[in-house]
Each structure stands twice: as structure tokens, then as C-alpha cells.
Design an enzyme around this catalytic site. Structure first.
Site, mmCIF file in Angstrom:
data_model
loop_
_atom_site.group_PDB
_atom_site.id
_atom_site.type_symbol
_atom_site.label_atom_id
_atom_site.label_comp_id
_atom_site.label_asym_id
_atom_site.label_seq_id
_atom_site.Cartn_x
_atom_site.Cartn_y
_atom_site.Cartn_z
ATOM 1 N N LYS A 1 0.833 -1.209 0.000
ATOM 2 C CA LYS A 1 0.000 0.000 0.000
ATOM 3 C C LYS A 1 0.869 1.261 0.000
ATOM 4 O O LYS A 1 0.651 2.168 -0.805
ATOM 5 C CB LYS A 1 -0.927 0.019 1.231
ATOM 6 C CG LYS A 1 -1.958 -1.088 1.259
ATOM 7 C CD LYS A 1 -2.932 -0.940 2.409
ATOM 8 C CE LYS A 1 -2.313 -1.030 3.769
ATOM 9 N NZ LYS A 1 -1.728 -2.348 4.099
ATOM 10 N N GLU B 1 1.360 5.668 11.724
ATOM 11 C CA GLU B 1 2.269 4.770 11.017
ATOM 12 C C GLU B 1 3.616 4.691 11.731
ATOM 13 O O GLU B 1 3.886 5.426 12.661
ATOM 14 C CB GLU B 1 2.443 5.240 9.571
ATOM 15 C CG GLU B 1 1.199 5.011 8.718
ATOM 16 C CD GLU B 1 0.769 3.557 8.651
ATOM 17 O OE1 GLU B 1 1.503 2.737 8.076
ATOM 18 O OE2 GLU B 1 -0.303 3.215 9.186
ATOM 19 N N ARG B 2 4.468 3.800 11.252
ATOM 20 C CA ARG B 2 5.761 3.575 11.907
ATOM 21 C C ARG B 2 6.709 4.754 11.658
ATOM 22 O O ARG B 2 6.715 5.328 10.579
ATOM 23 C CB ARG B 2 6.392 2.289 11.379
ATOM 24 C CG ARG B 2 5.500 1.077 11.575
ATOM 25 C CD ARG B 2 5.946 -0.080 10.699
ATOM 26 N NE ARG B 2 4.953 -1.160 10.710
ATOM 27 C CZ ARG B 2 3.869 -1.196 9.940
ATOM 28 N NH1 ARG B 2 3.643 -0.200 9.084
ATOM 29 N NH2 ARG B 2 3.022 -2.185 10.005
#
Length: 475
Positions: free
Chosen positions: A161, A187-188
């Protein structure tokens, strides 16, 4: 001015429960969405979400609450959370408060706007249906995106993605000269650093803005970062009359952050533990993404699907807002078919003869039919082998396998990993290639020659004594 107005309105903390803070005000009760400041130098930001009685408000902290205690004073800033807008934000990376987090000085001059805004009125919305060309064959041919629309990238973890989103940023800046805004929700941290480095190396950073609410930040911060990014996008659309590509990674984390906030605020959960207000919260964000008379915000949103279950309420609610759904398949990723778009599960409301034209619509339908037939024949091939198929079925399989490989594409953003130069393929070239494969022009071409190329003219193969060899093979 708002700061001076709010300086006189001081409150006192009466309770701290994790990220939830209750504050008592003696004079004036702050309105909902007001931003309060507490702690040393006002480091703790609290957003008011409920007025409990005539003297108390309950808010959610957008920063960690370590060090807060009962009895400490709280200052009402007199306004809501603000996001920076202006030409100076281009090429920079921000957090939810508009602080630069790319180790560079704060840009100037900046304007500040409230992150809470109403969607554009119906009278200002454009009624024209236009195609947004991405330069990615599989998407432009089978599930064309709408200019000013919302497209969802659905898939589990690790199917590509984020890679697809970064490729679209590259193509948007390169071909359409628009502004890209990347919004990372929950997110990371490494993804933010990698994206900044990749975009810098690709030379597209001067035309994009990045806003991040990372995975380790409190839920209040993750919940508001989408609104901050959208405020920036609205500035470029409404004030600068430019087209904006807003990429959200990941809209599921927005719903997840809302669920955490709802639970902390003591609301009764609904189905599968999600917040009862999920539909309203998602709509308040999605309805601001629109095509107006001055410009368009086209949004592409990654949607993590929990346990690959498309009946999950988060996936269902997200689906309802989208004009196109791009479903990424783990099976196709395992086969090395990148982008791993599933052509039979993905769809677009733009894929109608009135919007894309009769030729494009007819070709897309024929491609889908060919791939669907191949999917049905796979069981027979697995049991009996390819040789047992009838000649017409044999031809369908050959076309389908060549189409699958032609719809793969090397990306600019993965050049360093694959060693293959990225390709931008125009819609005309993509349609031409698919049409020629369906007309059996490439029936003698090895499948591998169509894998990871751009336009069909790049297929390199040497016909071996064509008529005789072809006749011998098909005898």
C-alpha cells in the site's frame, strides 16, 4: 489576538486519567474543540471534547500527560487547534501542531487556520466527472480514479500500500505539476524517515508537504492529524487554485484513534468495539475532500483491513465514501505481480462509457472477462494440466497470463531495490497494449517479455522462424 483573549481565562485541573483531563473554570467555560495549555511552558495540549456541567470541561490530551497533577493551572488559548498554511510549508515535514520535525528551522512567513472547517457548500462543488491519470497501467485501465474523488487502497499488512502511495506522489508532481500532501496517521516512525529520504532523492520534495501523527503518539494527536493535513490541502485548493493530491496512510488508524478517544471519554462501544460515532467522525473528514470551482483535492487512502476481513465495520464505512476501490492481493504479491492489484475485486464508479468513453469501457470489460475466465479455469489446469484444455480455453489462458504480466510495472520509488528504471505509462499506451494482447498480436511472445515493462513497444523478443515454429507449437 486569540492568545491574549484566552490568557485571562484560567482553569484548574481536577482529574487526570491517562489522556483524559478534567478542568474546572470559574469564569467562562471554553467551547467544544477549544485548545487548552497546561504544564511547564504550556507543553501539554488538551482539546475540549465535553462540557460536564456549568463549571467543568473534559478534554483529551494531544501530548503525553506525564507531570500533570490536580490543582495545576490550565490556560484557555481562546481558539481551536491551528494548522500552518502558506507557500512556505512546501517541502517540509510537520507534526499535528504545525511544528517542523525535519530538523530544519520553522518556515516563515506562516498563516494559521483552524483544523475544524465545514465542507464546501453544494453550490461550489463541481459536477464534472474527470479522470485523474496516475501513470500506473493497472489502475488507469481497470479502475480509473476521479479528479476530486476519493480512492481506497485496501489490503492487509505488507502487500504494497505505502509503495503504491509513494509512486503516485512521484507521478503527481512529475506529470500534473500539482501539490502532494502526505498524511501519516499512526504509522511507523521508520516509514516517515524513509519517505522523506526517498522523496528528497526523487526530487519531488519541493512540491509536497508531509504531516505525521506517529504510532507512538497519544490517540488525540493521531485523531487530529488528518484534519490538520486537510486544512493545508484546502489552502492550496481554495487560495492558490491548485490541484492537490492528498495521500492518507492509513485511514484505518484514524478510525482506531477515534475508537481509543471514544473509549477514554467513556462512551459505550458499538459493534466489534468501535465507537458509536464512527460514521459521523469519518464523514466529517471525508466530506471536506471535494472538487470545487477553484480546484480539486483528490484523495488516495490506504485502508488496512483487519485480518483481511472486508466485512469489518471500519472497512465497510470507509468503502461507502469512495469512488474507486483498489484491492491489493497477497496472492498476487506472492507471485511477484506488482503492483499487486486484484482486477476482479477492485472497481471504480468512473468506469462507465459516459465518463471514460466506449473504447476504454469495452476494453476494461473484455480484460475483466478474460481474467475471470482464467480464474475459473485454474482449478481444471491444477488437476488435469494445461494440455487438457480446449483450443478456445487455451487462447483465453494465454491472453490472461500475458495481460497479467503486462499490467505489472517498475516503479520510480523502488528503483534502488529492483534495479529497474521506473516507468510512467500514459492511458493511451496502456489501452493500446491491452488491446493488442487481446487481439492475439503477442500470442507467440514469451510471457516474460511482457513482465515489468512500460508501454507495449518495450516488449523485446525474437520470433524464431515465426510461421513454421508457430504452426509446430500449436499443432
Amino acid at each position: 489576538m486569540t492568545e491574549d483573549l484566552g490568557a485571562a481565562n484560567l482553569g484548574v485541573i481536577v482529574a487526570v486519567r491517562g489522556s483524559v483531563v478534567d478542568v474546572r473554570f470559574a469564569t467562562r467555560l471554553p467551547p467544544i474543540y477549544s485548545l487548552l495549555r497546561a504544564g511547564a511552558d504550556g507543553q501539554v495540549a488538551i482539546e475540549v471534547l465535553a462540557q460536564l456541567d456549568e463549571g467543568r470541561v473534559r478534554g483529551i490530551a494531544l501530548t503525553p500527560t506525564q507531570g500533570l497533577a490536580r490543582g495545576q493551572s490550565v490556560r484557555d488559548t481562546g481558539g481551536p487547534l491551528l494548522a500552518p498554511v502558506g507557500q512556505a510549508i512546501l517541502g517540509r515535514m510537520f507534526d499535528v501542531f504545525g511544528n517542523a520535525i525535519d530538523r530544519q528551522p520553522t518556515p516563515a512567513p506562516l498563516q494559521w487556520r483552524s483544523v475544524h472547517a465545514a465542507p464546501p457548500p453544494l453550490a461550489r462543488r463541481s459536477t464534472k466527472s474527470e479522470i485523474f491519470e496516475t501513470g500506473i497501467k493497472a489502475i488507469d485501465v481497470l479502475m480509473p480514479l476521479e479528479r476530486g474523488g476519493k480512492a481506497g487502497l485496501f489490503g492487509g499488512a505488507g502487500v504494497g500500500k505505502t509503495v503504491l502511495l509513494t509512486e503516485m506522489i512521484h507521478n503527481m508532481v512529475g506529470s500534473q505539476k500539482g501539490v502532494s500532501i502526505f498524511c501519516g496517521i499512526g504509522e511507523r516512525c521508520r516509514e516517515a524517515e524513509e519517505l522523506h529520504r526517498d522523496m528528497s532523492e526523487a526530487g519531488v520534495l519541493p512540491n509536497m508537504v508531509m504531516v505525521f501523527g506517529q504510532m507512538n503518539e497519544p490517540p488525540g494527536s493521531r485523531f487530529r492529524v488528518g484534519h490538520a493535513a486537510l486544512t493545508m490541502a484546502e489552502y492550496f485548493r481554495d487560495d492558490q487554485k491548485r490541484d492537490v493530491l492528498l495521500l492518507i496512510d492509513n485511514i484505518f488508524r484514524f478510525i482506531q484513534a477515534g475508537s481509543e478517544v471514544s473509549g477514554l471519554m467513556g462512551q459505550m462501544p458499538s459493534r466489534l468495539g468501535y465507537q458509536p460515532t464512527m460514521g459521523t467522525e469519518l464523514s466529517s473528514l471525508q466530506e471536506r475532500i471535494a472538487n470545487t470551482d477553484s480546484g480539486a483535492i483528490t484523495s488516495i487512502q490506504a485502508v488496512y483491513v483487519p485480518a483481511d476481513d472486508f466485512t469489518d465495520p471500519a472497512a465497510v464505512h470507509a468503502f461507502s465514501h469512495l469512488s474507486a476501490s483498489i484491492v491489493l492481493s497477497r496472492k498476487r504479491a506472492a507471485e511477484g505481480l506488482f503492483p499487486a492489484v486484484d482486477p476482479l475485486q477492485s472497481n471504480s464508479k468512473m468506469a462507465t462509457p459516459g465518463v471514460v468513453g466506449e473504447r476504454h469501457y469495452g476494453l476494461a470489460q473484455e480484460i475483466r472477462a478474460t481474467l475471470a475466465q482464467y480464474a475459473e479455469l485454474k482449478d481444471i489446469i491444477a488437476m488435469l494440466g494445461l494440455e487438457q484444455l480446449s483450443p478456445p480455453d487455451h487462447r483465453v489462458v494465454a491472453r490472461a497470463r500475458r495481460l497479467e504480466r503486462f499490467l505489472t510495472q517498475p516503479f520510480f520509488t523502488t528503483e534502488q531495490f529492483t534495479g529497474m528504471k521506473g516507468k510512467f505509462v500514459s492511458l493511451a499506451d496502456a489501452l493500446d497494449g491491452c488491446e493488442r494482447i487481446l487481439r492475439d498480436e503477442f500470442k507467440d511472445c514469451p510471457e516474460s517479455a511482457l513482465y515489468m515493462i512500460g508501454a507495449i513497444g518495450e516488449a523485446k523478443w525474437t520470433p524464431v522462424a515465426e510461421p513454421a515454429a508457430g504452426a509446430a507449437i500449436h499443432a
